[in-house]
Design a protein around this motif. Structure first.
Motif, PDB file in Angstrom:
ATOM      1  N   VAL A 222     -16.952  20.502  91.452  1.00 50.62           N
ATOM      2  CA  VAL A 222     -16.120  21.157  90.444  1.00 50.62           C
ATOM      3  C   VAL A 222     -16.569  22.606  90.257  1.00 50.62           C
ATOM      4  CG1 VAL A 222     -15.270  21.044  88.068  1.00 50.62           C
ATOM      5  CG2 VAL A 222     -15.776  18.937  89.307  1.00 50.62           C
ATOM      6  N   ARG A 223     -17.870  22.829  90.315  1.00 48.39           N
ATOM      7  CA  ARG A 223     -18.372  24.201  90.206  1.00 48.39           C
ATOM      8  C   ARG A 223     -17.827  25.060  91.346  1.00 48.39           C
ATOM      9  NH1 ARG A 223     -24.725  24.007  88.288  1.00 48.39           N
ATOM     10  NH2 ARG A 223     -24.652  22.014  87.191  1.00 48.39           N
TER      11      ARG A 223
ATOM     12  N   LEU B  23      -6.897  19.775  89.578  1.00 43.38           N
ATOM     13  CA  LEU B  23      -6.024  19.016  88.688  1.00 43.38           C
ATOM     14  C   LEU B  23      -6.797  17.947  87.918  1.00 43.38           C
ATOM     15  CD1 LEU B  23      -2.797  18.568  90.865  1.00 43.38           C
ATOM     16  CD2 LEU B  23      -3.399  20.393  89.271  1.00 43.38           C
ATOM     17  N   GLU B  24      -7.770  17.330  88.574  1.00 42.57           N
ATOM     18  CA  GLU B  24      -8.550  16.285  87.921  1.00 42.57           C
ATOM     19  C   GLU B  24      -9.449  16.838  86.818  1.00 42.57           C
ATOM     20  OE1 GLU B  24     -10.667  14.478  91.113  1.00 42.57           O
ATOM     21  OE2 GLU B  24      -8.975  13.228  91.770  1.00 42.57           O
ATOM     22  N   HIS B  25      -9.906  18.079  86.994  1.00 41.49           N
ATOM     23  CA  HIS B  25     -10.844  18.677  86.029  1.00 41.49           C
ATOM     24  C   HIS B  25     -10.268  19.963  85.436  1.00 41.49           C
ATOM     25  CE1 HIS B  25     -14.034  15.920  87.441  1.00 41.49           C
ATOM     26  NE2 HIS B  25     -13.537  16.127  88.636  1.00 41.49           N
ATOM     27  N   GLN B  26      -8.967  20.018  85.338  1.00 41.65           N
ATOM     28  CA  GLN B  26      -8.309  21.248  84.898  1.00 41.65           C
ATOM     29  C   GLN B  26      -8.756  21.678  83.503  1.00 41.65           C
ATOM     30  OE1 GLN B  26      -4.056  21.311  85.425  1.00 41.65           O
ATOM     31  NE2 GLN B  26      -3.761  22.958  83.936  1.00 41.65           N
ATOM     32  N   GLN B  27      -8.843  20.726  82.575  1.00 42.16           N
ATOM     33  CA  GLN B  27      -9.208  21.086  81.208  1.00 42.16           C
ATOM     34  C   GLN B  27     -10.613  21.693  81.146  1.00 42.16           C
ATOM     35  OE1 GLN B  27      -8.755  17.889  78.414  1.00 42.16           O
ATOM     36  NE2 GLN B  27      -9.483  19.076  76.674  1.00 42.16           N
TER      37      GLN B  27
ATOM     38  N   ILE C 168     -12.275  23.201  83.634  1.00 41.12           N
ATOM     39  CA  ILE C 168     -12.273  24.494  84.313  1.00 41.12           C
ATOM     40  C   ILE C 168     -11.614  25.553  83.429  1.00 41.12           C
ATOM     41  CG2 ILE C 168     -11.340  25.761  86.290  1.00 41.12           C
ATOM     42  CD1 ILE C 168     -11.757  23.219  87.942  1.00 41.12           C
ATOM     43  N   GLU C 169     -10.538  25.180  82.760  1.00 40.37           N
ATOM     44  CA  GLU C 169      -9.878  26.098  81.832  1.00 40.37           C
ATOM     45  C   GLU C 169     -10.831  26.517  80.720  1.00 40.37           C
ATOM     46  OE1 GLU C 169      -5.109  25.115  81.854  1.00 40.37           O
ATOM     47  OE2 GLU C 169      -6.439  23.856  80.665  1.00 40.37           O
ATOM     48  N   SER C 170     -11.604  25.553  80.218  1.00 39.05           N
ATOM     49  CA  SER C 170     -12.554  25.854  79.156  1.00 39.05           C
ATOM     50  C   SER C 170     -13.584  26.875  79.608  1.00 39.05           C
ATOM     51  CB  SER C 170     -13.243  24.564  78.701  1.00 39.05           C
ATOM     52  OG  SER C 170     -14.259  24.824  77.749  1.00 39.05           O
TER      53      SER C 170
ATOM     54  N   ARG D 208      -7.620  33.405  81.633  1.00 39.01           N
ATOM     55  CA  ARG D 208      -6.656  32.311  81.513  1.00 39.01           C
ATOM     56  C   ARG D 208      -6.352  31.743  82.899  1.00 39.01           C
ATOM     57  NH1 ARG D 208      -3.113  35.091  79.401  1.00 39.01           N
ATOM     58  NH2 ARG D 208      -3.496  34.575  77.205  1.00 39.01           N
ATOM     59  N   LEU D 209      -6.268  30.414  82.991  1.00 35.92           N
ATOM     60  CA  LEU D 209      -5.906  29.747  84.241  1.00 35.92           C
ATOM     61  C   LEU D 209      -4.426  29.406  84.206  1.00 35.92           C
ATOM     62  CD1 LEU D 209      -6.708  28.331  86.941  1.00 35.92           C
ATOM     63  CD2 LEU D 209      -7.069  26.251  85.585  1.00 35.92           C
TER      64      LEU D 209
END
Length: 245
Positions: free
Chosen positions: A56-57, A82-86, A88-90, A98-99
């Motif tokens: 993810v990093r 997509l699986e870790h979108q929230q 990554i957005e944070s 902004r993503l």
């Protein structure tokens, strides 16, 4: 007398009849030596305080490194995004970034947050397209719109036809014909690297849906109006500022 690090249990009160348990285990020390971060199996490097998995990093870094992340070209990274979108957005929001994820076109990109209410430090710099790149983009977007409107599954162009159209907007003051051709070829190479077009065979490119993100219909109309005005006045006019990122 020196004070003990471990509190000694108090003796039972007189007259309570309580027995003293001489078989109890020695007390566990209050202070335990911490495990060094480099010896932590969850750490990726010495002093690592991150919480994201390594994969993810890497996706987060790709978003920061590249102008676009394309689902077609990077399916594994797209799936992780997509699986870790929230999450990554944070992480990006912490940097005032902004993503943007366009599921329909399969493209993700970042935007600098700008606000009149909050003092936002600017992290991302605008990478403006050159005049030659802008001209090539306008032609590609026009072809893409024409072909998709006609129901064609995908739009394709040849280097020669791109040059033939774009070079008509150059003036003699823009250099020799050879230097102008090099500018067009350099522009095509950059757009290929960014994933806007993809070379399928030598000199033959497929235009991807990313062109609609780079050049919206409104921006295309502005640029076409600029080109019309340029043709009527001076073919060496400068590209209008603020039209392209």
């Amino acid at each position: 007398m020196p004070m003990s690090d471990v509190e000694t249990p108090a003796a039972p009160a007189a007259g309570t009849g309580a027995d003293v348990d001489d078989t109890r285990e020695p007390s566990t020390p209050v202070f335990i030596s911490p495990v060094a971060m480099e010896n932590d199996p969850d750490a990726l490097f010495a002093g690592d305080r991150g919480t994201l998995d390594a994969e993810v990093r890497r996706v987060l870094v790709r978003i920061l490194q590249r102008r676009f992340l394309l689902a077609e070209n990077s399916p594994a990274e797209w799936k992780l995004l997509l699986e870790h979108q929230q999450m990554i957005e944070s992480r990006l929001n912490d940097l005032f970034v902004r993503l943007v994820v366009d599921h329909a076109r399969g493209v993700a990109y970042k935007e600098q947050v700008r606000s009149d209410e909050v003092d936002v430090p600017i992290l991302l710099k605008d990478e403006a397209y050159s005049r030659a790149e802008t001209l090539v983009l306008v032609y590609l977007r026009t072809v893409f719109q024409r072909e998709t409107t006609a129901g064609t599954a995908s739009a394709r162009v040849d280097v020669e036809e791109v040059e033939q159209t774009v070079l008509t907007y150059f003036a003699e003051s823009d250099g020799t014909r050879a230097s102008q051709q090099r500018a067009v070829r350099t522009a095509i190479a950059r757009l290929d690297r960014e994933g806007i077009i993809e070379e399928e065979s030598e000199g033959r490119y497929r235009i991807g849906p990313l062109i609609e993100v780079v050049l919206s219909a409104d921006v295309l109309r502005d640029l076409q109006r600029w080109l019309d005005e340029q043709t009527e006045s001076s073919p060496a006019a400068d590209t209008p500022e603020g039209v392209l990122p």
